[in-house]
Motif scaffolding. Structure first.
Motif, PDB file in Angstrom:
ATOM      1  N   ALA A  54      67.820  75.870  68.656  1.00 31.91           N
ATOM      2  CA  ALA A  54      68.516  74.571  68.647  1.00 31.91           C
ATOM      3  C   ALA A  54      67.930  73.667  67.566  1.00 31.91           C
ATOM      4  CB  ALA A  54      68.404  73.919  70.017  1.00 31.91           C
ATOM      5  N   VAL A  55      66.600  73.668  67.451  1.00 29.40           N
ATOM      6  CA  VAL A  55      65.963  72.863  66.402  1.00 29.40           C
ATOM      7  C   VAL A  55      66.429  73.331  65.024  1.00 29.40           C
ATOM      8  CG1 VAL A  55      63.771  72.217  65.374  1.00 29.40           C
ATOM      9  CG2 VAL A  55      63.978  72.351  67.841  1.00 29.40           C
ATOM     10  N   PHE A  56      66.549  74.648  64.844  1.00 27.13           N
ATOM     11  CA  PHE A  56      67.007  75.170  63.554  1.00 27.13           C
ATOM     12  C   PHE A  56      68.449  74.761  63.274  1.00 27.13           C
ATOM     13  CE2 PHE A  56      63.785  78.856  63.530  1.00 27.13           C
ATOM     14  CZ  PHE A  56      62.855  78.002  62.981  1.00 27.13           C
ATOM     15  N   TYR A  57      69.286  74.731  64.313  1.00 27.83           N
ATOM     16  CA  TYR A  57      70.674  74.279  64.108  1.00 27.83           C
ATOM     17  C   TYR A  57      70.671  72.838  63.611  1.00 27.83           C
ATOM     18  CZ  TYR A  57      72.200  78.289  66.915  1.00 27.83           C
ATOM     19  OH  TYR A  57      72.416  79.528  67.399  1.00 27.83           O
ATOM     20  N   LEU A  58      69.842  72.011  64.258  1.00 25.70           N
ATOM     21  CA  LEU A  58      69.772  70.611  63.835  1.00 25.70           C
ATOM     22  C   LEU A  58      69.310  70.520  62.385  1.00 25.70           C
ATOM     23  CD1 LEU A  58      68.187  68.987  67.010  1.00 25.70           C
ATOM     24  CD2 LEU A  58      70.548  68.889  66.284  1.00 25.70           C
ATOM     25  N   ALA A  59      68.310  71.348  62.021  1.00 23.78           N
ATOM     26  CA  ALA A  59      67.793  71.315  60.652  1.00 23.78           C
ATOM     27  C   ALA A  59      68.859  71.768  59.663  1.00 23.78           C
ATOM     28  CB  ALA A  59      66.562  72.194  60.540  1.00 23.78           C
ATOM     29  N   ASN A  60      69.783  72.641  60.118  1.00 25.55           N
ATOM     30  CA  ASN A  60      70.821  73.146  59.230  1.00 25.55           C
ATOM     31  C   ASN A  60      72.058  72.258  59.210  1.00 25.55           C
ATOM     32  OD1 ASN A  60      69.908  75.448  57.888  1.00 25.55           O
ATOM     33  ND2 ASN A  60      70.014  76.639  59.761  1.00 25.55           N
ATOM     34  N   GLY A  61      71.962  71.079  59.788  1.00 22.54           N
ATOM     35  CA  GLY A  61      73.091  70.156  59.737  1.00 22.54           C
ATOM     36  C   GLY A  61      74.137  70.374  60.808  1.00 22.54           C
ATOM     37  N   ALA A  62      73.862  71.266  61.762  1.00 19.86           N
ATOM     38  CA  ALA A  62      74.818  71.508  62.845  1.00 19.86           C
ATOM     39  C   ALA A  62      74.371  70.695  64.052  1.00 19.86           C
ATOM     40  CB  ALA A  62      74.879  72.996  63.179  1.00 19.86           C
ATOM     41  N   TYR A  63      74.636  69.392  64.002  1.00 20.92           N
ATOM     42  CA  TYR A  63      74.099  68.499  65.037  1.00 20.92           C
ATOM     43  C   TYR A  63      74.756  68.768  66.382  1.00 20.92           C
ATOM     44  CZ  TYR A  63      72.571  66.338  60.755  1.00 20.92           C
ATOM     45  OH  TYR A  63      72.023  66.144  59.530  1.00 20.92           O
ATOM     46  N   LEU A 117      84.072  68.913  62.959  1.00 28.20           N
ATOM     47  CA  LEU A 117      84.328  70.064  63.830  1.00 28.20           C
ATOM     48  C   LEU A 117      85.621  69.853  64.602  1.00 28.20           C
ATOM     49  CD1 LEU A 117      80.869  70.977  65.393  1.00 28.20           C
ATOM     50  CD2 LEU A 117      82.187  72.282  63.768  1.00 28.20           C
ATOM     51  N   ALA A 118      85.829  68.640  65.108  1.00 22.53           N
ATOM     52  CA  ALA A 118      87.025  68.361  65.902  1.00 22.53           C
ATOM     53  C   ALA A 118      88.271  68.551  65.048  1.00 22.53           C
ATOM     54  CB  ALA A 118      86.966  66.935  66.433  1.00 22.53           C
ATOM     55  N   ARG A 119      88.212  68.089  63.790  1.00 24.98           N
ATOM     56  CA  ARG A 119      89.383  68.237  62.927  1.00 24.98           C
ATOM     57  C   ARG A 119      89.726  69.717  62.761  1.00 24.98           C
ATOM     58  NH1 ARG A 119      87.584  65.297  58.888  1.00 24.98           N
ATOM     59  NH2 ARG A 119      88.138  63.401  59.996  1.00 24.98           N
ATOM     60  N   LEU A 120      88.707  70.543  62.551  1.00 26.53           N
ATOM     61  CA  LEU A 120      88.965  71.979  62.363  1.00 26.53           C
ATOM     62  C   LEU A 120      89.479  72.621  63.644  1.00 26.53           C
ATOM     63  CD1 LEU A 120      86.049  73.306  60.155  1.00 26.53           C
ATOM     64  CD2 LEU A 120      88.471  73.360  59.665  1.00 26.53           C
ATOM     65  N   ASN A 136      79.717  67.033  56.102  1.00 25.22           N
ATOM     66  CA  ASN A 136      79.286  66.207  57.229  1.00 25.22           C
ATOM     67  C   ASN A 136      79.443  64.714  56.953  1.00 25.22           C
ATOM     68  OD1 ASN A 136      78.657  67.926  59.253  1.00 25.22           O
ATOM     69  ND2 ASN A 136      76.474  68.058  58.806  1.00 25.22           N
ATOM     70  N   SER A 137      80.071  64.379  55.810  1.00 21.71           N
ATOM     71  CA  SER A 137      80.081  62.965  55.403  1.00 21.71           C
ATOM     72  C   SER A 137      80.843  62.106  56.408  1.00 21.71           C
ATOM     73  CB  SER A 137      80.689  62.826  54.006  1.00 21.71           C
ATOM     74  OG  SER A 137      82.006  63.336  54.029  1.00 21.71           O
ATOM     75  N   GLY A 138      81.911  62.679  57.006  1.00 24.81           N
ATOM     76  CA  GLY A 138      82.659  61.892  57.993  1.00 24.81           C
ATOM     77  C   GLY A 138      82.131  62.065  59.399  1.00 24.81           C
ATOM     78  N   GLY A 139      80.927  62.628  59.527  1.00 27.28           N
ATOM     79  CA  GLY A 139      80.378  62.899  60.855  1.00 27.28           C
ATOM     80  C   GLY A 139      80.590  64.357  61.208  1.00 27.28           C
TER      81      GLY A 139
END
Lengths: 99, 283
Positions: free
Chosen positions: B46-55, B137-140, B129-132
């Protein structure tokens, strides 16, 4: 550091999980190793998303998580049913579909 | 684009712990320890996901995986628990070594394949990730992948129903009443009176100590079936005999010290005592 290190870590975790599935005889631990492999795949997906700069990889990881949750529910139910009928959680005893 | 030094330090520190956790999952003998190792590995992922920009995924990993799935695993381990000890006996000879060999071979192939990939630069998620992250993710999910999303809903419903069908057990016959059970016991002639009570009155009254039969052997029936299955019976029959012997010895010694008319000690350790008894013999 290059993000490809995350892919190496993912490959390592996947390998450990696969070896665990082959080595262990307890159905619950085998199942946990399958979960480990799924998690390793998710890490690879997230890293690919970052490498390519779009969010499709994260969507795939998300779907993998949903499928894994469904899989865990059904798999653990099967293990519980199996344990009830055979009083064992060893994969060696699961040689017949029916008692 | 490159990663920061902080991320590299975090990767190497936590990566090692993640691999150790994965190895623990495979190597631990008890299922509970395996589950805990796996939970540790999942938190680090989970920490790695956060580090990779997958909040979003980082939080979902903690909530769904370590929160729900691992708890489900622990629940089943507790349910199946006691008798589910992993047998270390190999049913196929040399299977463990072969499996380890296959695993190592697979890992070498996979990692060598990755080594051939030429990833020198990467795009990074700054723009995506500029728009959050959640909004992206929701848009996709609700545009490109909406069909897959719908199918996933059907899958989840099916899984929930499947789990209920698999674990639900219909009682096919009426439960026997107390009277019927008593009548059956009399008919079969086995153990008509109540079972003997556990404990040895003079010293122990714990439930894991079997009562003693008249000949001093433990009565297995007096301990509950669960404790018997776990092998958690504390047998004190030997202890009682031991203390009885000790008591006898002590009383013997006591009698020797008090009564002077007792037989003379063979070794003659106490000279005064020896003289005394010699005197007695002379008289």
């Amino acid at each position: 550091m290059n993000p490809i290190n995350y892919l190496y870590l993912s490959a390592l975790l996947f390998t450990i999980g696969g070896a665990g599935v082959l080595i262990r005889r307890n159905a619950i631990i085998v199942f946990m190793c399958v979960e480990l492999m799924l998690n390793a795949c998710n890490l690879a997906f997230v890293t690919f998303a970052r490498l390519h700069g779009n969010l499709d990889g994260q969507i795939f990881a998300f779907f993998t998580m949903v499928v894994a949750a469904a899989e865990v529910v059904v798999g653990l139910a099967i293990i519980v049913t199996f344990f009830r009928s055979r009083h064992s959680a060893s994969v060696d005893d699961a040689s017949l579909m029916k008692l | 684009m490159t990663t920061s030094t902080g991320e590299a330090v975090q990767f190497w520190l936590l990566g090692i712990v993640a691999v150790l956790g994965a190895l623990g999952t495979v190597a631990m003998k008890k299922a509970v320890h395996s589950a805990l190792s796996l939970a540790g590995t999942m938190i680090i992922l989970a920490v790695f996901y956060l580090a990779n920009g997958a909040y979003f995924l980082g939080v979902v990993q903690i909530v769904v995986y370590t929160g729900a799935i691992m708890m489900l695993f622990l629940f089943v381990v507790m349910l199946v628990g006691i008798t589910a000890a992993d047998s270390l006996r190999e049913t196929i000879r040399g299977q463990r070594w072969m499996a380890a060999l296959v695993g190592i071979g697979f890992g070498v192939l996979l990692i060598a394949g990755l080594g051939n990939a030429s990833v020198h630069s990467f795009t990074g998620l700054g723009q995506a990730n500029s728009g959050g992250n959640v909004e992206g993710l929701a848009r996709l999910i609700f545009t490109t992948y909406v069909w897959a999303f719908e199918i996933t809903g059907a899958l989840l419903i099916t899984a929930a129903v499947g789990a209920m069908v698999l674990t639900h057990r219909e009682r096919t016959e009426r439960a026997a009443t107390q009277r019927e059970l008593a009548e059956r016991r009399v008919r079969e002639g086995a153990q008509v009176p109540p079972l003997p009570a556990p404990g040895v009155y003079a010293r122990h009254n714990a439930v894991d100590i079997p009562g003693l039969l008249p000949d001093g052997t433990p009565a297995e029936l007096s301990v509950s079936k669960t404790l018997r299955a776990r092998g958690q019976i504390r047998d004190v029959s030997g202890e009682a005999l031991e203390s009885l012997r000790e008591l006898e010895q002590r009383s013997e010694r006591h009698a020797e010290g008090e009564g002077e008319s007792g037989p003379a000690p063979a070794n003659g350790a106490n000279s005064a005592n020896g003289a005394n008894s010699a005197n007695g013999a002379a008289k």
